[in-house]
Enzyme design. Structure first.
Site, PDB file in Angstrom:
ATOM      1  N   HIS A  15      -6.874  13.759  -9.271  1.00  0.00           N
ATOM      2  CA  HIS A  15      -6.865  12.321  -9.584  1.00  0.00           C
ATOM      3  C   HIS A  15      -6.064  11.983 -10.836  1.00  0.00           C
ATOM      4  CE1 HIS A  15      -9.568  11.068  -6.404  1.00  0.00           C
ATOM      5  NE2 HIS A  15     -10.348  12.108  -6.675  1.00  0.00           N
ATOM      6  N   ASP A  69      -4.525   2.413  -4.328  1.00  0.00           N
ATOM      7  CA  ASP A  69      -3.055   2.381  -4.283  1.00  0.00           C
ATOM      8  C   ASP A  69      -2.546   1.089  -3.648  1.00  0.00           C
ATOM      9  OD1 ASP A  69      -4.019   2.997  -1.793  1.00  0.00           O
ATOM     10  OD2 ASP A  69      -2.470   4.453  -1.301  1.00  0.00           O
ATOM     11  N   ASP A 106       0.859  -1.179   0.000  1.00  0.00           N
ATOM     12  CA  ASP A 106       0.000   0.000   0.000  1.00  0.00           C
ATOM     13  C   ASP A 106       0.900   1.235   0.000  1.00  0.00           C
ATOM     14  OD1 ASP A 106      -2.989   0.928   0.581  1.00  0.00           O
ATOM     15  OD2 ASP A 106      -1.628   2.226   1.712  1.00  0.00           O
ATOM     16  N   ASP A 164      -3.232   9.261 -10.906  1.00  0.00           N
ATOM     17  CA  ASP A 164      -3.190   8.118 -11.836  1.00  0.00           C
ATOM     18  C   ASP A 164      -1.826   8.011 -12.510  1.00  0.00           C
ATOM     19  OD1 ASP A 164      -5.775   7.483 -11.216  1.00  0.00           O
ATOM     20  OD2 ASP A 164      -6.659   8.289 -13.060  1.00  0.00           O
ATOM     21  N   ASN A 201      -3.240  12.878  -4.371  1.00  0.00           N
ATOM     22  CA  ASN A 201      -4.544  13.076  -5.011  1.00  0.00           C
ATOM     23  C   ASN A 201      -5.187  14.396  -4.569  1.00  0.00           C
ATOM     24  OD1 ASN A 201      -5.050  11.048  -6.851  1.00  0.00           O
ATOM     25  ND2 ASN A 201      -6.005   9.662  -5.375  1.00  0.00           N
TER      26      ASN A 201
END
Length: 313
Positions: free
Chosen positions: A200, A230, A187, A204, A195
């Site tokens: 976003h 993530d 993670d 990405d 973010n």
């Protein structure tokens, strides 16, 4: 010749002409069908076919008639065809199955065979008639849909469903060979801040870059997947025990703690890793994932940017 003899003779001529006309009509009809059609006797010798089958096999009807599959195809393929024909003749009825065949032009096609037994009473001939339906486009679509169902749309990695399948397979193989499977749950640390700060789309882009770095930390035989968000998972099938897992985990931490460039700005994230091993920590994919998840959250609680094994066994 008397009247009675003339009538009989004319009747025979009429029957012969009718037989020729029916045969010609039948051939014209099957030639109009774009699907390859063939028919054989119960000894496996071809009795006829349509033009589509001639194009499929690369031979004319005259070259085909009287020959069996061993005279026309390589031995391995001929044995498959003969086995299917014999099974149909023995059982009777119909037979439907899929196969891959090579056309006369060398191209490989997915096809579906539809075959049935026939018995021509007047000629006392028993045999097999078949049609070959080209399902190449359908199979391509099926494979593409399956690929999409098992692929993460953002990164192109395996998704959770694909990883679960691969992990199940790895565990089954490990049981037979008495080896361990190592599973890593990852993670990204502080990804939410990226973010929230950059949006976003930037997030990405960072995830895609992170995936490329992760690929450089594992072997081609290892299974790398994105679960969503993530979170990532890695299956190590042939790692050298605990020491091998440590080597991979340390490579990942080093790779993901290097700065990322997001929106022209240098940004840092980290990674927390939980490690579980089969059979010590679980004998199913669900168990192994659960234990690795617990270990991963323990790594986050301990201060992030590190790895923890679920157990010391």
């Amino acid at each position: 010749m008397n009247r009675e003899a003339t009538v009989v003779s004319n009747a025979k001529i009429s029957e012969t002409v009718q037989g020729i006309e029916e045969a010609s009509l039948l051939q014209a009809v099957i030639n109009a069908v774009p699907t390859p059609i063939f028919y054989k006797d119960d000894n496996g010798c071809y009795l006829g076919c349509n033009q589509a089958f001639e194009e499929f096999i690369g031979l004319t009807k005259h070259q085909l008639v009287g020959k069996n599959v061993f005279e026309l195809f390589d031995c391995e393929l001929a044995e498959i065809y003969q086995k299917a024909d014999l099974a149909l003749i023995e059982a009777g009825g119909k037979q439907i199955y899929e196969a891959q065949v090579k056309y006369a032009d060398g191209s490989l096609h997915d096809v579906m065979f539809h075959k049935a037994c026939f018995h021509a009473i007047n000629e006392e001939i028993t045999g097999v008639v078949g049609a070959i339906l080209d399902i190449t486009d359908r199979k391509k679509m099926e494979r593409e849909l399956q690929r999409r169902a098992m692929t993460d749309s953002l990164t192109g990695l395996n998704n959770r469903a694909a990883l679960m399948h691969e992990l199940d397979q790895a565990i089954r193989v490990s049981k037979r060979h008495k080896k361990r499977v190592v599973f890593l749950m990852l993670d990204l640390d502080d990804f939410k801040q990226v973010n929230d700060t950059y949006g976003h789309q930037a997030g990405d882009a960072l995830l895609i870059e992170a995936c490329q770095r992760l690929k450089g930390c594992v072997r081609e035989s290892d299974i790398l997947a994105r679960f969503g968000g993530d979170e990532f998972g890695i299956v190590l099938e042939r790692t050298q025990g605990k020491e091998g897992a440590i080597v991979v985990a340390e490579k990942i931490i080093a790779a993901l703690t290097k700065p990322f460039i997001v929106e022209g700005q240098e940004t840092r994230v980290g990674v927390s890793i939980g490690i579980a091993r089969s059979p010590a920590d679980g004998i199913t994919s669900q168990d192994l994932m659960k234990m690795a998840d617990i270990a991963m959250y323990a790594a986050k609680a301990k201060g992030k940017g590190q790895y923890i094994f679920y157990s010391d066994e």
